[in-house]
Write a protein that holds these residues in place. Structure first.
Motif, PDB file in Angstrom:
ATOM      1  N   LEU A   9      20.823 -24.117  29.403  1.00 43.56           N
ATOM      2  CA  LEU A   9      20.735 -23.437  28.115  1.00 43.56           C
ATOM      3  C   LEU A   9      19.289 -23.103  27.769  1.00 43.56           C
ATOM      4  CD1 LEU A   9      23.279 -25.395  25.867  1.00 43.56           C
ATOM      5  CD2 LEU A   9      23.626 -23.245  27.088  1.00 43.56           C
ATOM      6  N   MET A  38      27.225 -16.510  24.310  1.00 41.93           N
ATOM      7  CA  MET A  38      27.910 -17.782  24.088  1.00 41.93           C
ATOM      8  C   MET A  38      26.958 -18.959  24.316  1.00 41.93           C
ATOM      9  SD  MET A  38      31.677 -17.055  25.758  1.00 41.93           S
ATOM     10  CE  MET A  38      32.177 -18.760  25.471  1.00 41.93           C
ATOM     11  N   GLN A  39      26.100 -18.845  25.329  1.00 38.74           N
ATOM     12  CA  GLN A  39      25.104 -19.887  25.572  1.00 38.74           C
ATOM     13  C   GLN A  39      24.177 -20.057  24.368  1.00 38.74           C
ATOM     14  OE1 GLN A  39      23.162 -18.847  29.375  1.00 38.74           O
ATOM     15  NE2 GLN A  39      23.841 -20.854  30.063  1.00 38.74           N
ATOM     16  N   LYS A  41      24.764 -19.267  21.271  1.00 37.55           N
ATOM     17  CA  LYS A  41      25.523 -19.860  20.156  1.00 37.55           C
ATOM     18  C   LYS A  41      25.667 -21.368  20.345  1.00 37.55           C
ATOM     19  CE  LYS A  41      28.157 -19.799  16.443  1.00 37.55           C
ATOM     20  NZ  LYS A  41      28.570 -21.213  16.405  1.00 37.55           N
ATOM     21  N   ARG A  42      25.938 -21.774  21.572  1.00 34.06           N
ATOM     22  CA  ARG A  42      26.064 -23.212  21.855  1.00 34.06           C
ATOM     23  C   ARG A  42      24.745 -23.931  21.603  1.00 34.06           C
ATOM     24  NH1 ARG A  42      27.036 -25.895  27.776  1.00 34.06           N
ATOM     25  NH2 ARG A  42      27.016 -28.082  27.125  1.00 34.06           N
ATOM     26  N   ASP A  45      24.193 -24.355  17.964  1.00 35.33           N
ATOM     27  CA  ASP A  45      25.036 -25.444  17.452  1.00 35.33           C
ATOM     28  C   ASP A  45      24.432 -26.808  17.773  1.00 35.33           C
ATOM     29  OD1 ASP A  45      26.816 -23.599  16.468  1.00 35.33           O
ATOM     30  OD2 ASP A  45      28.207 -23.751  18.163  1.00 35.33           O
TER      31      ASP A  45
END
Length: 284
Positions: A9, A38-39, A41-42, A45
């Motif tokens: 990431l 998506m990475q 966003k992860r 988070d």
């Protein structure tokens, strides 16, 4: 923070930060743009903060994104060095590295020494020249990577910020007459342009006593007491004196330092050295 930071990431995040465009970053790391989004966003988070702001021209880092970028580069450099050391993967080969003269004196000994401890078989040929000449060599394929001076507003990937300062010989640091005698780099360099623009705004008369890409020649003129020069603060040697504002000279502002790599033919050694510079230079 909800969890540990994944190396994959962080590597993707650094590529997004350096390119400023998700599609370009996705191409370089071999993922789809959707997978890269998506990475990101992860990762947001995990850290509990937004890291990127989408714009019509790409993405910008938030304040938290800028802070994470510093840590990410350091973590990745340490991770990659550890993997190379304990897997027997110390890198060999050669590369050509460009560096302006003033940065060579201030930073290069430590950068080369610390990298040689990790990769003793690596051979690094150093080419010293002004930033415009190094950029031209990089564009032609004559260099693998280069450390460059950039305007702060024109570059995203700033590794270090440096004050530009007026300097004179310690033996000749008194009040300077008009027109102010200047010893400057080539006309297309940031120090030359900043000096003239600053003096023009201040209405201060000047004359060019020396203009050349040779730092040694420029400093010889300054040390003789014939002119004053503009250097980055880190490049000022003990025999030179920084001229304060009380001497009647206007402040020059700051510039940035970045590293650029020839992406099309970048070797593992070049990428490793670039990562090392990114991790070490900001803390020198």
């Amino acid at each position: 923070m909800a969890g540990s930071l994944d190396i994959d990431l962080l590597r993707s995040f650094v590529m997004v930060a350096e390119t400023g465009v998700l599609s370009r970053a996705a191409d370089r790391i071999g993922r789809s743009q959707a997978a890269l989004s998506m990475q990101m966003k992860r990762l947001e988070d995990l850290v509990g903060h937004p890291l990127l702001t989408r714009t019509g021209r790409g993405v910008l880092l938030t304040v938290q994104g800028d802070r994470l970028l510093v840590h990410a580069r350091r973590i990745l450099a340490t991770h990659d060095d550890a993997v190379a050391e304990f897997s027997g993967g110390s890198l060999g080969g050669s590369l050509r590295f460009g560096c302006p003269d003033d940065y060579a004196q201030a930073f290069l000994p430590h950068l080369l020494r610390s990298f040689a401890q990790l990769h003793p078989a690596a051979a690094i040929a150093v080419v010293c020249a002004a930033t415009p000449r190094l950029q031209a060599q990089l564009d032609r394929g004559g260099l693998d990577l280069a450390l460059l001076s950039v305007s702060l507003g024109a570059e995203r990937d700033i590794l270090r910020r440096e004050d530009l300062v007026w300097v004179a010989s310690r033996d000749h640091a008194g009040i300077w007459p008009d027109p102010l005698p200047l010893a400057l780099g080539d006309p297309d360099t940031l120090d030359h342009r900043a000096a003239l623009a600053t003096l023009d705004r201040a209405g201060r008369a000047y004359r060019i006593a020396y203009a050349s890409g040779s730092l040694s020649g420029l400093l010889a003129v300054v040390r003789s007491g014939q002119a004053i020069a503009v250097l980055t603060r880190s490049a000022v040697s003990p025999d030179l004196k920084i001229l304060a504002r009380t001497g009647g000279l206007p402040p020059l502002g700051r510039i940035g330092i970045t590293i650029r790599i020839a992406e099309r033919h970048a070797s593992p050694l070049a990428r490793a050295f670039a990562g090392h510079v990114r991790a070490v230079l900001p803390v020198l």
